[in-house]
Design an enzyme around this catalytic site. Structure first.
Site, mmCIF file in Angstrom:
data_model
loop_
_atom_site.group_PDB
_atom_site.id
_atom_site.type_symbol
_atom_site.label_atom_id
_atom_site.label_comp_id
_atom_site.label_asym_id
_atom_site.label_seq_id
_atom_site.Cartn_x
_atom_site.Cartn_y
_atom_site.Cartn_z
ATOM 1 N N HIS A 1 0.898 -1.021 -0.167
ATOM 2 C CA HIS A 1 0.271 -0.305 -0.105
ATOM 3 C C HIS A 1 0.084 1.753 0.322
ATOM 4 O O HIS A 1 2.010 1.546 0.908
ATOM 5 C CB HIS A 1 -1.119 0.066 1.461
ATOM 6 C CG HIS A 1 -1.870 1.470 1.234
ATOM 7 N ND1 HIS A 1 -2.265 1.705 0.195
ATOM 8 C CD2 HIS A 1 -1.817 2.238 2.080
ATOM 9 C CE1 HIS A 1 -3.039 3.064 0.817
ATOM 10 N NE2 HIS A 1 -2.455 3.430 1.661
ATOM 11 N N ASP B 1 -1.771 3.982 -4.250
ATOM 12 C CA ASP B 1 -2.703 2.935 -3.153
ATOM 13 C C ASP B 1 -2.624 1.946 -3.978
ATOM 14 O O ASP B 1 -2.359 1.135 -2.344
ATOM 15 C CB ASP B 1 -4.420 2.956 -4.112
ATOM 16 C CG ASP B 1 -4.929 2.527 -2.697
ATOM 17 O OD1 ASP B 1 -4.423 2.751 -1.060
ATOM 18 O OD2 ASP B 1 -6.643 1.488 -2.869
#
Length: 348
Positions: free
Chosen positions: A139, A178
């Site tokens: 992430h 992301d």
């Protein structure tokens, strides 16, 4: 990750000039998943290595032509018993008639390439090294900052996407937001890219999804980049508890067995995170070139301490010499006094 012969042919046919000679029915053959090194998957013709894509050049053809009929038969038996995924005739050589008939009967893919055998092996190994590379997903936001792959990480809500947007507006490039896919393409290199679904997209709180390529242009996005630095954003209070202000050892983070340099930046109101990130990247570039500012400071400090020690030792030696001279004079005066006479002028 398994790779089929059809996939390999499709992805390398143009660069290698490959043409399919025979054995098209064997296009579904795969490399064994137990083979994790490209050198074990592709190489010169060698019957010792089963399940290997064999590349045949002029030397191998000359060896085959020296064999008598019985040895040629034994050669083909051993070759097919090893279940090679495919065979490539390099240098534009024609496959021996017996090899073509055996390949057709066994559905063994047989290709031809105009390139030298060594070049074919090199390129196939490079391609397979990336195709079977160990992968993971992390992430964060992967950026190209000054040509260096930088992964922005940190707690949710600290402004990673806003920092990425500021860096893009300063001329740097977005790779992935992301979800970042990382692959170990060599023993010391990680390559990052974006999943197809999220390509060119950046999610910013309050603005939603932004198509960076459409807004900023083609130069604002990158397809992939090698990861060289991790910038971790952290609340100031947390950083003061977990990290030293001036760490003596470089901080690293291990991903897929590779240690990546890491910089922790405290987030506070009024701090220009984009400028700090660029400074961290420039410092990392200098370290990659062999220039370490922290090490230079330590060496400068050590040199200064050694100079002070030498100065102090010199002063101490002079003081000891003066004390010795004073003691000698006092002893001579005491000796004259004990004899009842004062020393003559200039005798001391």
């Amino acid at each position: 990750m398994s790779v089929t012969i059809q996939q390999l042919f499709t992805e390398t046919a143009e660069s290698l000039g490959l043409a399919w000679v025979d054995g098209e029915c064997g296009a579904g053959r795969c490399f064994l998943e137990s083979l994790r090194e490209p050198a074990d998957m592709v190489g010169y013709l060698n019957l010792i290595h089963p399940n290997r894509l064999h590349v045949i050049g002029s030397n191998e053809v000359a060896y085959y032509e020296r064999l008598d009929d019985s040895r040629r038969e034994a050669f083909f038996v051993e070759l097919l018993k090893g279940r090679p995924p495919a065979i490539v005739m390099a240098e534009g050589l024609s496959a021996p008639a017996e090899l073509r008939s055996r390949a057709h009967a066994d559905d063994l893919p047989l290709w031809v390439s105009p390139l030298p055998a060594a070049r074919v092996i090199e390129r196939l190994r490079q391609h397979l090294g990336k195709a079977i590379a160990e992968q993971t997903t992390v992430h964060g936001v992967l950026m190209d900052v000054l040509g260096l792959g930088v992964l922005l990480q940190g707690e949710s809500g600290l402004g990673k996407s806003e920092l990425a947007l500021e860096l893009i507006s300063r001329g740097h490039g977005l790779v992935a937001d992301d979800v970042v896919e990382l692959a170990r393409i060599s023993p010391v290199l990680l390559e990052g890219k974006c999943p197809a679904l999220l390509q060119n997209m950046l999610e910013v709180r309050g603005l939603g999804l932004l198509d960076i390529r459409t807004i900023f242009g083609e130069a604002a996005v990158r397809r992939k980049i090698r990861l060289r630095l991790i910038v971790h954003l952290m609340r100031r209070s947390t950083m003061e508890q977990e990290y030293e202000r001036l760490p003596l050892q470089a901080i690293t983070q291990t991903i897929l067995g590779i240690e990546i340099p890491k910089v922790v930046i405290p987030v506070a109101e009024g701090r220009n995170l984009a400028v700090l990130t660029e400074a961290a990247v420039r410092s990392t570039i200098l370290r990659l070139r062999g220039i370490d500012s922290m090490q230079a400071f330590f060496e400068r400090q050590r040199a200064l301490m050694e100079q002070e020690e030498q100065a102090n030792s010199g002063s101490l030696g002079q003081q000891q010499e003066n004390n010795a001279q004073t003691g000698e004079i006092a002893a001579r005066l005491s000796a004259h006094q004990s004899q009842g006479a004062l020393p003559q002028e200039g005798s001391v």
